[in-house]
Scaffold this motif. Structure first.
Motif, PDB file in Angstrom:
ATOM      1  N   SER A  75      86.232  -0.290  83.008  1.00 60.05           N
ATOM      2  CA  SER A  75      85.419   0.598  82.172  1.00 60.05           C
ATOM      3  C   SER A  75      84.728   1.692  82.982  1.00 60.05           C
ATOM      4  N   MET A  76      85.271   2.902  82.892  1.00 58.80           N
ATOM      5  CA  MET A  76      84.674   4.046  83.592  1.00 58.80           C
ATOM      6  C   MET A  76      83.311   4.381  82.988  1.00 58.80           C
ATOM      7  N   LYS A  77      83.142   4.054  81.710  1.00 62.37           N
ATOM      8  CA  LYS A  77      81.872   4.324  81.032  1.00 62.37           C
ATOM      9  C   LYS A  77      80.755   3.496  81.684  1.00 62.37           C
ATOM     10  N   THR A  78      81.049   2.241  81.929  1.00 57.83           N
ATOM     11  CA  THR A  78      80.067   1.368  82.577  1.00 57.83           C
ATOM     12  C   THR A  78      79.790   1.850  83.995  1.00 57.83           C
ATOM     13  N   LEU A  79      80.851   2.228  84.696  1.00 61.28           N
ATOM     14  CA  LEU A  79      80.692   2.733  86.069  1.00 61.28           C
ATOM     15  C   LEU A  79      79.757   3.939  86.076  1.00 61.28           C
ATOM     16  N   ARG A  80      79.947   4.834  85.105  1.00 60.65           N
ATOM     17  CA  ARG A  80      79.146   6.053  85.048  1.00 60.65           C
ATOM     18  C   ARG A  80      77.675   5.787  84.774  1.00 60.65           C
ATOM     19  N   GLN A  81      77.400   4.684  84.084  1.00 61.91           N
ATOM     20  CA  GLN A  81      75.989   4.321  83.873  1.00 61.91           C
ATOM     21  C   GLN A  81      75.375   3.746  85.140  1.00 61.91           C
ATOM     22  N   GLN A  82      76.213   3.092  85.939  1.00 64.50           N
ATOM     23  CA  GLN A  82      75.690   2.406  87.126  1.00 64.50           C
ATOM     24  C   GLN A  82      75.618   3.299  88.355  1.00 64.50           C
ATOM     25  N   VAL A  83      76.474   4.307  88.380  1.00 61.73           N
ATOM     26  CA  VAL A  83      76.445   5.272  89.480  1.00 61.73           C
ATOM     27  C   VAL A  83      75.994   6.607  88.884  1.00 61.73           C
ATOM     28  N   GLY A  84      74.719   6.918  89.054  1.00 59.50           N
ATOM     29  CA  GLY A  84      74.155   8.119  88.446  1.00 59.50           C
ATOM     30  C   GLY A  84      74.313   9.310  89.364  1.00 59.50           C
ATOM     31  N   LEU A  85      74.980  10.330  88.864  1.00 61.78           N
ATOM     32  CA  LEU A  85      75.257  11.512  89.681  1.00 61.78           C
ATOM     33  C   LEU A  85      74.397  12.690  89.225  1.00 61.78           C
ATOM     34  N   VAL A  86      73.604  13.214  90.142  1.00 59.39           N
ATOM     35  CA  VAL A  86      72.802  14.406  89.837  1.00 59.39           C
ATOM     36  C   VAL A  86      73.487  15.602  90.487  1.00 59.39           C
ATOM     37  N   PHE A  87      73.989  16.499  89.651  1.00 57.76           N
ATOM     38  CA  PHE A  87      74.746  17.641  90.158  1.00 57.76           C
ATOM     39  C   PHE A  87      73.854  18.684  90.812  1.00 57.76           C
ATOM     40  N   GLN A  88      74.485  19.636  91.470  1.00 56.81           N
ATOM     41  CA  GLN A  88      73.752  20.783  92.005  1.00 56.81           C
ATOM     42  C   GLN A  88      73.151  21.577  90.852  1.00 56.81           C
ATOM     43  N   TYR A  89      71.972  22.124  91.047  1.00 57.48           N
ATOM     44  CA  TYR A  89      71.262  22.865  90.001  1.00 57.48           C
ATOM     45  C   TYR A  89      71.280  22.120  88.663  1.00 57.48           C
ATOM     46  N   PRO A  90      70.791  20.881  88.676  1.00 57.74           N
ATOM     47  CA  PRO A  90      70.884  20.061  87.450  1.00 57.74           C
ATOM     48  C   PRO A  90      70.057  20.626  86.309  1.00 57.74           C
ATOM     49  N   GLU A  91      69.075  21.486  86.649  1.00 59.15           N
ATOM     50  CA  GLU A  91      68.198  22.030  85.599  1.00 59.15           C
ATOM     51  C   GLU A  91      68.969  22.905  84.610  1.00 59.15           C
ATOM     52  N   HIS A  92      70.170  23.341  85.010  1.00 60.43           N
ATOM     53  CA  HIS A  92      70.987  24.115  84.071  1.00 60.43           C
ATOM     54  C   HIS A  92      71.420  23.277  82.883  1.00 60.43           C
ATOM     55  N   GLN A  93      71.254  21.961  83.018  1.00 62.43           N
ATOM     56  CA  GLN A  93      71.659  21.086  81.922  1.00 62.43           C
ATOM     57  C   GLN A  93      70.474  20.599  81.082  1.00 62.43           C
ATOM     58  N   LEU A  94      69.275  21.139  81.353  1.00 56.05           N
ATOM     59  CA  LEU A  94      68.123  20.799  80.518  1.00 56.05           C
ATOM     60  C   LEU A  94      68.208  21.641  79.250  1.00 56.05           C
ATOM     61  N   PHE A  95      68.054  21.016  78.107  1.00 59.66           N
ATOM     62  CA  PHE A  95      68.167  21.819  76.880  1.00 59.66           C
ATOM     63  C   PHE A  95      67.300  21.344  75.735  1.00 59.66           C
ATOM     64  N   GLU A  96      66.652  20.190  75.858  1.00 61.58           N
ATOM     65  CA  GLU A  96      65.820  19.708  74.746  1.00 61.58           C
ATOM     66  C   GLU A  96      64.503  20.499  74.698  1.00 61.58           C
ATOM     67  N   ALA A  97      63.776  20.351  73.578  1.00 60.36           N
ATOM     68  CA  ALA A  97      62.559  21.135  73.357  1.00 60.36           C
ATOM     69  C   ALA A  97      61.406  20.721  74.275  1.00 60.36           C
ATOM     70  N   ASP A  98      61.381  19.448  74.657  1.00 60.40           N
ATOM     71  CA  ASP A  98      60.299  19.007  75.543  1.00 60.40           C
ATOM     72  C   ASP A  98      60.839  18.050  76.599  1.00 60.40           C
ATOM     73  N   VAL A  99      60.053  17.869  77.638  1.00 61.15           N
ATOM     74  CA  VAL A  99      60.461  17.084  78.804  1.00 61.15           C
ATOM     75  C   VAL A  99      60.872  15.661  78.424  1.00 61.15           C
ATOM     76  N   LEU A 100      60.017  14.993  77.651  1.00 62.13           N
ATOM     77  CA  LEU A 100      60.285  13.593  77.316  1.00 62.13           C
ATOM     78  C   LEU A 100      61.618  13.435  76.565  1.00 62.13           C
ATOM     79  N   SER A 101      61.858  14.326  75.597  1.00 62.30           N
ATOM     80  CA  SER A 101      63.121  14.254  74.849  1.00 62.30           C
ATOM     81  C   SER A 101      64.310  14.485  75.763  1.00 62.30           C
ATOM     82  N   ASP A 102      64.128  15.367  76.728  1.00 59.58           N
ATOM     83  CA  ASP A 102      65.233  15.654  77.633  1.00 59.58           C
ATOM     84  C   ASP A 102      65.610  14.432  78.459  1.00 59.58           C
ATOM     85  N   VAL A 103      64.590  13.756  78.989  1.00 59.30           N
ATOM     86  CA  VAL A 103      64.850  12.567  79.802  1.00 59.30           C
ATOM     87  C   VAL A 103      65.388  11.423  78.944  1.00 59.30           C
ATOM     88  N   CYS A 104      65.025  11.437  77.660  1.00 52.04           N
ATOM     89  CA  CYS A 104      65.489  10.402  76.709  1.00 52.04           C
ATOM     90  C   CYS A 104      66.959  10.543  76.347  1.00 52.04           C
TER      91      CYS A 104
END
Ligand code: ADP
Length: 274
Positions: free
Chosen positions: A79-108
């Motif tokens: 299961s690659m899906k399970t692997l992806r949950q267990q190995v968390g990858l933070v890309f370069q310039y990850p803030e480009h992927q922030l899009f929710e209205a507030d911080v808490l929702s984004d992290v959620c």
């Protein structure tokens, strides 16, 4: 027991059989143990990003094997899906992927996608934001109103909220000023120390990585050329300079002085003159 990640003779070729063919990873063997704090360093184009994209199954090796907690991830039915949950990858310039209205929702966002309840998601988000030292007073702020360093913390928290076993950060200091850079690295080091999470920090800068990690992997032209403690890797500074990693002996000196509690400038030229 088994290492958390084991790479055996891993190879990766981009665009095989075309004019754009590129052998970007060449026979890499690597064991990573639970709780290690590892730096992967190398000049731009040395294969760092290619290597880490294998770790959560984003790209599949063209040769060799990869084991997560003793299991071959290329076996049928894995299961690659399970692997992806267990190995968390933070890309370069990850803030480009922030899009929710507030911080808490984004992290959620991640936990919510996993189907967790709103309450559980918020709990995890708060826990993750604390781990990255993000101030509670800004939980309801728009991610777009934050400073560069704060945005990056939110993005890292988004991955931590999935409670990964391994956290992989690709150039987490890219584009930050020296103060922001030190702050984020200090925070990552603190997080690693308090949680004993396996953390893999990717950087093209020896200076960024050497002060923090237990072990350095040096990549050059798709090959792993060193894999040792920072101190022992530094002994090869001539070779490091050849592969485009500047002035490691100076970094080493800084590291030593800091360890003795002597304040030193992060400006390499100043230290060199001193
Ligand atoms: P690094 O992260 O150390 O900068 P990369 O893993 O991004 O290095 O790149 C390794 C090599 O593979 C480089 O020569 C790069 O040009 C090449 N490369 C990276 N991505 C691709 C791609 N999508 N297609 C073709 N070649 C690529």
């Amino acid at each position: 027991g088994d290492p958390v990640l084991r790479l055996k003779n891993l190879n990766y070729i981009y665009n095989p059989g075309t004019a754009y063919e590129k052998h970007a990873m060449k026979g890499v063997d690597l064991d990573i143990w639970q709780g290690e704090f590892i730096g992967i360093i190398g000049h731009t184009g040395s294969g760092k990003s290619t290597l880490i994209q294998h770790l959560d199954g984003l790209i599949r090796a063209t040769g060799g094997e990869l084991f997560f907690q003793g299991e071959n991830i290329y076996q049928e039915g894995y299961s690659m899906k399970t692997l992806r949950q267990q190995v968390g990858l933070v890309f370069q310039y990850p803030e480009h992927q922030l899009f929710e209205a507030d911080v808490l929702s984004d992290v959620c966002f991640g936990p919510k996608n996993q189907g967790l309840s709103d309450e559980e998601c918020r709990q995890r988000a708060k826990e993750a934001l604390q781990m990255v030292g993000f101030p509670e007073t800004l939980y309801n702020a728009s991610p777009f109103d934050l400073s560069g360093g704060q945005k990056r913390r939110v993005a890292i928290a988004g991955v931590l909220a999935m409670r990964p076993k391994v956290l992989v950060l690709d150039e987490p200091t890219a584009g930050l000023d020296p103060k922001g850079r030190d702050d984020i690295l200090d925070q990552i080091a603190l997080l690693q120390k308090t949680t004993h999470m396996t953390v893999i920090l990717v950087s093209h800068s020896m200076e960024d990585v050497a002060r923090y990690v237990d072990r350095i992997i040096v990549m050059n032209r798709g090959e792993k050329i060193f894999d040792d403690t920072p101190k022992r890797v530094f002994r090869h500074y001539k070779r490091l300079e050849e592969v485009g990693l500047a002035a490691p002996e100076v970094t080493y000196l800084m590291h030593e002085l800091r360890a003795q509690g002597i304040p030193v400038s992060t400006d390499i030229t100043l230290v060199e003159e001193a």
